[in-house]
Design an enzyme around this catalytic site. Structure first.
Site, PDB file in Angstrom:
ATOM      1  N   LYS A 196     -32.620 -52.944  16.938  1.00 32.29           N
ATOM      2  CA  LYS A 196     -34.054 -52.217  17.420  1.00 32.29           C
ATOM      3  C   LYS A 196     -34.183 -53.190  18.725  1.00 32.29           C
ATOM      4  O   LYS A 196     -33.975 -54.445  18.570  1.00 32.29           O
ATOM      5  CB  LYS A 196     -35.004 -52.223  16.544  1.00 32.29           C
ATOM      6  CG  LYS A 196     -35.566 -53.428  15.730  1.00 32.29           C
ATOM      7  CD  LYS A 196     -36.602 -54.207  16.519  1.00 32.29           C
ATOM      8  CE  LYS A 196     -37.053 -55.620  15.956  1.00 32.29           C
ATOM      9  NZ  LYS A 196     -37.561 -56.344  16.834  1.00 32.29           N
ATOM     10  N   PRO A 220     -26.406 -60.944  16.475  1.00 33.67           N
ATOM     11  CA  PRO A 220     -26.906 -62.708  16.282  1.00 33.67           C
ATOM     12  C   PRO A 220     -28.236 -62.959  15.503  1.00 33.67           C
ATOM     13  O   PRO A 220     -29.090 -62.284  15.630  1.00 33.67           O
ATOM     14  CB  PRO A 220     -27.068 -63.191  17.929  1.00 33.67           C
ATOM     15  CG  PRO A 220     -27.883 -61.824  18.460  1.00 33.67           C
ATOM     16  CD  PRO A 220     -27.049 -60.632  18.008  1.00 33.67           C
ATOM     17  N   MET A 221     -28.007 -63.811  14.977  1.00 34.54           N
ATOM     18  CA  MET A 221     -29.262 -64.040  14.097  1.00 34.54           C
ATOM     19  C   MET A 221     -30.183 -64.952  14.979  1.00 34.54           C
ATOM     20  O   MET A 221     -29.667 -65.519  16.001  1.00 34.54           O
ATOM     21  CB  MET A 221     -28.863 -65.224  13.173  1.00 34.54           C
ATOM     22  CG  MET A 221     -28.049 -64.591  11.782  1.00 34.54           C
ATOM     23  SD  MET A 221     -27.541 -65.676  10.449  1.00 34.54           S
ATOM     24  CE  MET A 221     -26.335 -66.855  11.326  1.00 34.54           C
ATOM     25  N   GLY A 222     -31.535 -64.600  14.706  1.00 33.59           N
ATOM     26  CA  GLY A 222     -32.584 -65.230  15.749  1.00 33.59           C
ATOM     27  C   GLY A 222     -32.551 -64.445  17.063  1.00 33.59           C
ATOM     28  O   GLY A 222     -33.002 -65.243  17.985  1.00 33.59           O
ATOM     29  N   GLY A 223     -32.216 -63.308  17.127  1.00 25.44           N
ATOM     30  CA  GLY A 223     -32.075 -62.831  18.454  1.00 25.44           C
ATOM     31  C   GLY A 223     -33.145 -61.575  18.684  1.00 25.44           C
ATOM     32  O   GLY A 223     -33.346 -61.228  19.819  1.00 25.44           O
ATOM     33  N   GLY A 224     -33.987 -61.492  17.776  1.00 24.50           N
ATOM     34  CA  GLY A 224     -35.262 -60.507  17.961  1.00 24.50           C
ATOM     35  C   GLY A 224     -34.734 -58.925  17.678  1.00 24.50           C
ATOM     36  O   GLY A 224     -35.555 -58.029  18.354  1.00 24.50           O
ATOM     37  N   GLY A 232     -33.665 -57.557  15.064  1.00 27.03           N
ATOM     38  CA  GLY A 232     -33.848 -57.070  13.577  1.00 27.03           C
ATOM     39  C   GLY A 232     -32.468 -56.933  12.932  1.00 27.03           C
ATOM     40  O   GLY A 232     -32.540 -56.169  11.761  1.00 27.03           O
ATOM     41  N   GLY A 233     -31.642 -57.700  12.906  1.00 30.30           N
ATOM     42  CA  GLY A 233     -30.209 -57.632  12.319  1.00 30.30           C
ATOM     43  C   GLY A 233     -30.460 -57.821  10.869  1.00 30.30           C
ATOM     44  O   GLY A 233     -29.820 -57.030  10.087  1.00 30.30           O
ATOM     45  N   GLY A 234     -31.027 -58.840  10.369  1.00 29.05           N
ATOM     46  CA  GLY A 234     -31.058 -59.232   9.004  1.00 29.05           C
ATOM     47  C   GLY A 234     -31.927 -57.821   8.238  1.00 29.05           C
ATOM     48  O   GLY A 234     -31.507 -57.456   7.056  1.00 29.05           O
ATOM     49  N   ASP A 238     -39.884 -56.023   9.123  1.00 22.15           N
ATOM     50  CA  ASP A 238     -39.491 -55.090  10.046  1.00 22.15           C
ATOM     51  C   ASP A 238     -38.416 -54.153   9.288  1.00 22.15           C
ATOM     52  O   ASP A 238     -37.910 -52.859   9.587  1.00 22.15           O
ATOM     53  CB  ASP A 238     -38.228 -55.558  10.958  1.00 22.15           C
ATOM     54  CG  ASP A 238     -39.095 -56.241  12.239  1.00 22.15           C
ATOM     55  OD1 ASP A 238     -40.334 -55.961  12.327  1.00 22.15           O
ATOM     56  OD2 ASP A 238     -38.335 -56.805  12.787  1.00 22.15           O
TER      57      ASP A 238
END
Length: 286
Positions: free
Chosen positions: A12, A97-101, A103-105, A139
């Site tokens: 997102k 990527p992790m910490g990318g903004g 909403g991956g996790g 999120d």
């Protein structure tokens, strides 16, 4: 059905993100427009009959016990009738990527809840899954909601909007931005004016509003600032979420391709199309 394969956990974008206040418990009050993309992580699910929930892929830096995918599966499993022996093997192909903004996790957790609700015949409605998901992260309910949305509160109050039907270029600056650090910053704007849907619904394409977190993230992480500055030479560049990823809407796929061809080699970049609905929405009960 025993399996679901290549389930997309879509990324997102925050088309804008305003911090409009702070609750007594310290949580920040936000207003944002959430946009789904046709790019994200991919998850595979296979039902087990022994009650075991297992992530069968290795994710460096993410222990299985703390993975939101595993936690989401166990949260839903705990609602099954006593005596149920249903479990799952879950494979995760990380592309965000992790910490990318992006909403991956949270998106992975939402896809897990939706997929296993279907495979286990758990019978949960969309609203029930959203309530479960909120305990995993602010999120998660958005992805279960399944539509582009105007978000308020801590991100849990959602109203469906059309979003943007266009291509986006997304740059990964190569740093992971810790969200708590951004929200703790003393120079963070916390008093943006409240807006309503008519305020922005016709102006999203032209770059409505701003991202109040961007100034802090750019100050703390020079690569974020550099990516914003570089992409702004081609259009309306903005950071998404608390960072680190930076995006730009494009007038056409051809424009997206031209920008991608020019991205400096030190950054990973990709294009994605905005979509109006979560790919697993058809599995949902209202």
């Amino acid at each position: 059905m025993r399996s679901l394969h290549h389930c997309l956990a879509p990324a997102k974008l925050n088309l804008f993100l305003h911090v409009v206040g702070r609750r007594p418990d310290g949580y920040h009050l936000l207003q944002s427009a959430f946009q789904l993309l046709d790019h994200g992580d991919l998850l595979d699910f296979h039902v087990r009959d022994d009650g075991i929930i297992r992530r069968i892929t290795d994710l460096p830096g993410v222990p299985e016990e703390s993975d939101l995918v595993v936690r989401a599966a166990r949260l839903l499993q705990a609602t099954l009738p006593d005596g149920s022996r249903l479990g799952a093997d879950i494979a995760v192909t990380k592309r965000l990527p992790m910490g990318g903004g992006l909403g991956g996790g949270s998106s992975d957790a939402a896809t897990t809840l939706m997929a296993l609700n279907h495979l286990w015949d758990a019978g949960k409605s969309r609203e029930e899954l959203m309530a479960l998901g909120l305990s995993l992260g602010a999120d998660v309910p958005f992805f279960i909601f399944g539509r582009n949305a105007f978000a308020e509160g801590v991100g849990e109050r959602l109203t469906a909007i059309d979003g943007l039907d266009c291509w986006f270029v997304v740059i990964e600056p190569g740093v992971a931005v810790p969200t708590p650090e951004i929200f703790r910053a003393p120079d963070l704007t916390r008093n943006s004016n409240l807006v309503t849907i008519p305020d922005f619904s016709k102006t999203l394409q032209s770059g409505y509003g701003k991202n109040d977190l961007q100034t802090v993230a750019a100050r703390l992480f020079p690569e974020v600032a550099a990516a914003i500055e570089w992409l702004a030479e081609y259009g309306k560049a903005r950071m998404t979420g608390s960072g680190a990823c930076v995006f730009m809407p494009c007038d056409s796929e051809a424009q997206a391709d031209r920008v991608l061809a020019a991205v400096p080699a030190r950054w990973k970049a990709w294009k994605a199309r905005g979509i109006g609905q979560h790919p697993l929405s058809s599995l949902q009960k209202m």
